[in-house]
Design a protein around this motif. Structure first.
Motif, PDB file in Angstrom:
ATOM      1  N   PHE A  36       0.831  -1.202   0.000  1.00 47.87           N
ATOM      2  CA  PHE A  36       0.000   0.000   0.000  1.00 47.87           C
ATOM      3  C   PHE A  36       0.866   1.252   0.000  1.00 47.87           C
ATOM      4  O   PHE A  36       1.734   1.419   0.869  1.00 47.87           O
ATOM      5  CB  PHE A  36      -0.901   0.051   1.239  1.00 47.87           C
ATOM      6  N   ASP A  37       0.634   2.148  -0.946  1.00 50.21           N
ATOM      7  CA  ASP A  37       1.219   3.478  -0.840  1.00 50.21           C
ATOM      8  C   ASP A  37       0.580   4.162   0.360  1.00 50.21           C
ATOM      9  O   ASP A  37      -0.646   4.167   0.505  1.00 50.21           O
ATOM     10  CB  ASP A  37       0.951   4.299  -2.103  1.00 50.21           C
ATOM     11  N   SER A  38       1.419   4.750   1.220  1.00 50.84           N
ATOM     12  CA  SER A  38       0.931   5.254   2.500  1.00 50.84           C
ATOM     13  C   SER A  38       1.377   6.692   2.711  1.00 50.84           C
ATOM     14  O   SER A  38       2.535   7.048   2.437  1.00 50.84           O
ATOM     15  CB  SER A  38       1.452   4.374   3.640  1.00 50.84           C
ATOM     16  N   TYR A  39       0.446   7.510   3.227  1.00 54.33           N
ATOM     17  CA  TYR A  39       0.685   8.939   3.423  1.00 54.33           C
ATOM     18  C   TYR A  39       0.192   9.350   4.808  1.00 54.33           C
ATOM     19  O   TYR A  39      -0.963   9.101   5.152  1.00 54.33           O
ATOM     20  CB  TYR A  39      -0.060   9.762   2.364  1.00 54.33           C
ATOM     21  N   ALA A  40       1.054   9.972   5.583  1.00 55.45           N
ATOM     22  CA  ALA A  40       0.672  10.479   6.901  1.00 55.45           C
ATOM     23  C   ALA A  40       0.723  11.998   6.866  1.00 55.45           C
ATOM     24  O   ALA A  40       1.732  12.594   6.482  1.00 55.45           O
ATOM     25  CB  ALA A  40       1.600   9.936   7.977  1.00 55.45           C
ATOM     26  N   ILE A  41      -0.376  12.614   7.268  1.00 60.40           N
ATOM     27  CA  ILE A  41      -0.521  14.070   7.215  1.00 60.40           C
ATOM     28  C   ILE A  41      -0.290  14.667   8.598  1.00 60.40           C
ATOM     29  O   ILE A  41      -0.719  14.108   9.605  1.00 60.40           O
ATOM     30  CB  ILE A  41      -1.935  14.438   6.729  1.00 60.40           C
ATOM     31  N   SER A  42       0.399  15.804   8.650  1.00 60.36           N
ATOM     32  CA  SER A  42       0.412  16.629   9.858  1.00 60.36           C
ATOM     33  C   SER A  42      -0.581  17.766   9.656  1.00 60.36           C
ATOM     34  O   SER A  42      -0.432  18.578   8.730  1.00 60.36           O
ATOM     35  CB  SER A  42       1.805  17.213  10.123  1.00 60.36           C
ATOM     36  N   LEU A  43      -1.607  17.820  10.481  1.00 62.41           N
ATOM     37  CA  LEU A  43      -2.583  18.900  10.400  1.00 62.41           C
ATOM     38  C   LEU A  43      -1.899  20.238  10.680  1.00 62.41           C
ATOM     39  O   LEU A  43      -0.798  20.286  11.238  1.00 62.41           O
ATOM     40  CB  LEU A  43      -3.713  18.652  11.402  1.00 62.41           C
ATOM     41  N   LEU A  44      -2.530  21.322  10.287  1.00 63.92           N
ATOM     42  CA  LEU A  44      -1.918  22.637  10.454  1.00 63.92           C
ATOM     43  C   LEU A  44      -1.531  22.891  11.909  1.00 63.92           C
ATOM     44  O   LEU A  44      -2.239  22.512  12.840  1.00 63.92           O
ATOM     45  CB  LEU A  44      -2.868  23.729   9.964  1.00 63.92           C
ATOM     46  N   ALA A  45      -0.366  23.523  12.082  1.00 64.27           N
ATOM     47  CA  ALA A  45       0.214  23.859  13.392  1.00 64.27           C
ATOM     48  C   ALA A  45       0.682  22.633  14.157  1.00 64.27           C
ATOM     49  O   ALA A  45       0.980  22.714  15.344  1.00 64.27           O
ATOM     50  CB  ALA A  45      -0.752  24.683  14.236  1.00 64.27           C
ATOM     51  N   GLN A  46       0.750  21.501  13.482  1.00 57.02           N
ATOM     52  CA  GLN A  46       1.246  20.272  14.090  1.00 57.02           C
ATOM     53  C   GLN A  46       2.446  19.787  13.278  1.00 57.02           C
ATOM     54  O   GLN A  46       2.495  19.952  12.063  1.00 57.02           O
ATOM     55  CB  GLN A  46       0.169  19.184  14.123  1.00 57.02           C
ATOM     56  N   GLY A  47       3.400  19.159  13.955  1.00 57.71           N
ATOM     57  CA  GLY A  47       4.568  18.664  13.248  1.00 57.71           C
ATOM     58  C   GLY A  47       5.292  19.772  12.507  1.00 57.71           C
ATOM     59  O   GLY A  47       5.566  20.838  13.056  1.00 57.71           O
ATOM     60  N   GLU A  48       5.562  19.542  11.223  1.00 60.74           N
ATOM     61  CA  GLU A  48       6.277  20.515  10.399  1.00 60.74           C
ATOM     62  C   GLU A  48       5.331  21.352   9.524  1.00 60.74           C
ATOM     63  O   GLU A  48       5.791  22.049   8.617  1.00 60.74           O
ATOM     64  CB  GLU A  48       7.284  19.783   9.506  1.00 60.74           C
ATOM     65  N   SER A  49       4.038  21.268   9.775  1.00 63.36           N
ATOM     66  CA  SER A  49       3.070  22.044   8.990  1.00 63.36           C
ATOM     67  C   SER A  49       3.047  23.502   9.439  1.00 63.36           C
ATOM     68  O   SER A  49       3.402  23.834  10.584  1.00 63.36           O
ATOM     69  CB  SER A  49       1.665  21.439   9.125  1.00 63.36           C
ATOM     70  N   ASP A  50       2.606  24.380   8.526  1.00 62.09           N
ATOM     71  CA  ASP A  50       2.511  25.802   8.840  1.00 62.09           C
ATOM     72  C   ASP A  50       1.411  26.080   9.857  1.00 62.09           C
ATOM     73  O   ASP A  50       0.496  25.279  10.042  1.00 62.09           O
ATOM     74  CB  ASP A  50       2.218  26.596   7.560  1.00 62.09           C
ATOM     75  N   GLU A  51       1.508  27.247  10.484  1.00 64.96           N
ATOM     76  CA  GLU A  51       0.507  27.677  11.452  1.00 64.96           C
ATOM     77  C   GLU A  51      -0.462  28.672  10.817  1.00 64.96           C
ATOM     78  O   GLU A  51      -0.034  29.620  10.159  1.00 64.96           O
ATOM     79  CB  GLU A  51       1.170  28.361  12.646  1.00 64.96           C
ATOM     80  N   PRO A  52      -1.761  28.497  11.025  1.00 68.72           N
ATOM     81  CA  PRO A  52      -2.722  29.499  10.562  1.00 68.72           C
ATOM     82  C   PRO A  52      -2.782  30.666  11.545  1.00 68.72           C
ATOM     83  O   PRO A  52      -2.237  30.586  12.659  1.00 68.72           O
ATOM     84  CB  PRO A  52      -4.049  28.726  10.564  1.00 68.72           C
ATOM     85  N   LEU A  53      -3.452  31.721  11.138  1.00 67.66           N
ATOM     86  CA  LEU A  53      -3.688  32.825  12.064  1.00 67.66           C
ATOM     87  C   LEU A  53      -4.683  32.385  13.125  1.00 67.66           C
ATOM     88  O   LEU A  53      -5.533  31.536  12.887  1.00 67.66           O
ATOM     89  CB  LEU A  53      -4.235  34.030  11.310  1.00 67.66           C
ATOM     90  N   GLY A  54      -4.584  32.974  14.303  1.00 67.87           N
ATOM     91  CA  GLY A  54      -5.520  32.639  15.362  1.00 67.87           C
ATOM     92  C   GLY A  54      -4.850  31.887  16.495  1.00 67.87           C
ATOM     93  O   GLY A  54      -3.620  31.775  16.563  1.00 67.87           O
TER      94      GLY A  54
END
Length: 343
Positions: free
Chosen positions: A101-119
């Protein structure tokens, strides 16, 4: 409620999915070190923010055995609070990629190495689900529809996604597109459709000491400084101190903002019930879960009209626990059954 021991079966093949990696962000001292065969990518959302994705494709020797063999759907993993894509990359991404299986793990915003939204918070059920939908639409549209797998509060996000497939709601960010279809969905130690309020109340009345520990660990974030409390909250009692310490260090730095405003989240629940949704759902729980109790697991099963599968000998962080392969084998067995996946 059903219980399950792990099983194995022949490994399958999976499709390829293509997308271009975004420019790497500055590497911090706490950046998770990838394993062999893994890549860290940055998916650009319509907002311009970048979302970390750790991918691991199926191994080369797991190519399709014949041209007529059905392709495996890709797997997309969604973490819960205080975690990020790394929690899947540790064991389950290597396991499922080696199983075809091709497998993909996502980091939601402001988690891990993902960018932070405003707020002050990372988002809502709606915005997190929309971000996942955008990733799937942008990068996996040429594959069979993926199986979406969510853990803890990530499971609640998957439940919101399921409701919007059924109701064909448009994406927040792109009003012309509906949430992409799925081949299946798996809720791993998931927060139930009504949220965590019921869990908290049951603990207060039936397990007051446990309720105090959960509050101390999660609300007061004492899991970040106490090895015993971190182990009791997330892992089995047999987990070695050095592993608990390693994951504790990663969890400390995984969440720069809360995933949700819990007050607003609870006011919006329960999640809508799918009305005409053919997506098959697996509800997977852990016998030694310190956070989601037996009744919470049963509630989720009733909501989707399926019998939950409760795995013996694992705790809440099933994918990181010292017996992580038990849950992985149960899920692999479920994925192997054609009747469990939507056509």
């Amino acid at each position: 409620m059903a219980t399950s021991s792990f099983v194995s079966f022949p490994r399958l093949c999976s499709p390829k999915a293509k997308f271009k990696p975004m420019a790497a962000l500055s590497k911090s001292s706490t950046t998770y070190e990838l394993k062999k065969g893994q890549n860290r990518l940055y998916h650009k959302l319509p907002s311009g923010l970048k979302m970390e994705v750790i991918e691991q494709r199926k191994e080369k020797n797991e190519k399709r055995r014949s041209e007529k063999e059905k392709e495996n759907p890709p797997l997309v993993f969604v973490h819960g609070s205080y975690h990020a894509a790394w929690c899947w990359a540790e064991h389950w991404l290597p396991f499922f990629s080696s199983s075809g299986f091709d497998s993909y793990a996502i980091s939601l915003l402001a988690q891990g190495e993902s960018d932070e939204p405003l707020g002050t918070v990372a988002g809502t059920l709606e915005t997190h689900a929309s971000d996942i939908a955008n990733f799937i639409e942008s990068n996996l549209s040429s594959s069979p529809p993926p199986v979406l797998i969510g853990h803890s509060f990530g499971g609640l996000i998957v439940q919101y996604y399921l409701a919007n497939i059924s109701n064909k709601q448009p994406l927040v960010t792109e009003a012309t597109n509906a949430y992409p279809d799925l081949s299946g969905a798996v809720l791993v130690c998931s927060v139930p459709p009504s949220g965590n309020s019921g869990l908290v109340l049951r603990y207060l009345f039936t397990k007051p000491v446990a309720a105090f520990k959960v509050t101390l660990s999660l609300a007061a974030k004492r899991f970040q400084t106490s090895i015993p409390l971190c182990r009791e909250t997330f892992f089995s009692s047999a987990m070695d101190d050095h592993l608990v310490q390693r994951y504790q260090d990663l969890m400390k730095e995984s969440s720069r903002m809360p995933l949700f405003d819990l007050k607003k989240l609870n006011a919006s629940l329960p999640v809508p019930k799918p009305k005409e949704n053919s997506t098959k759902v697996m509800v997977l729980g852990a016998k030694d879960d310190f956070i989601v109790d037996d009744e919470g697991l049963k509630e989720t099963g009733r909501f989707y009209d399926v019998e939950p599968v409760c795995v013996e000998g694992v705790a809440h962080d099933m994918m990181l626990d010292c017996s992580w392969e038990k849950g992985a084998e149960v899920l692999l067995y479920w994925l192997s059954k054609p009747t469990n996946l939507s056509a």
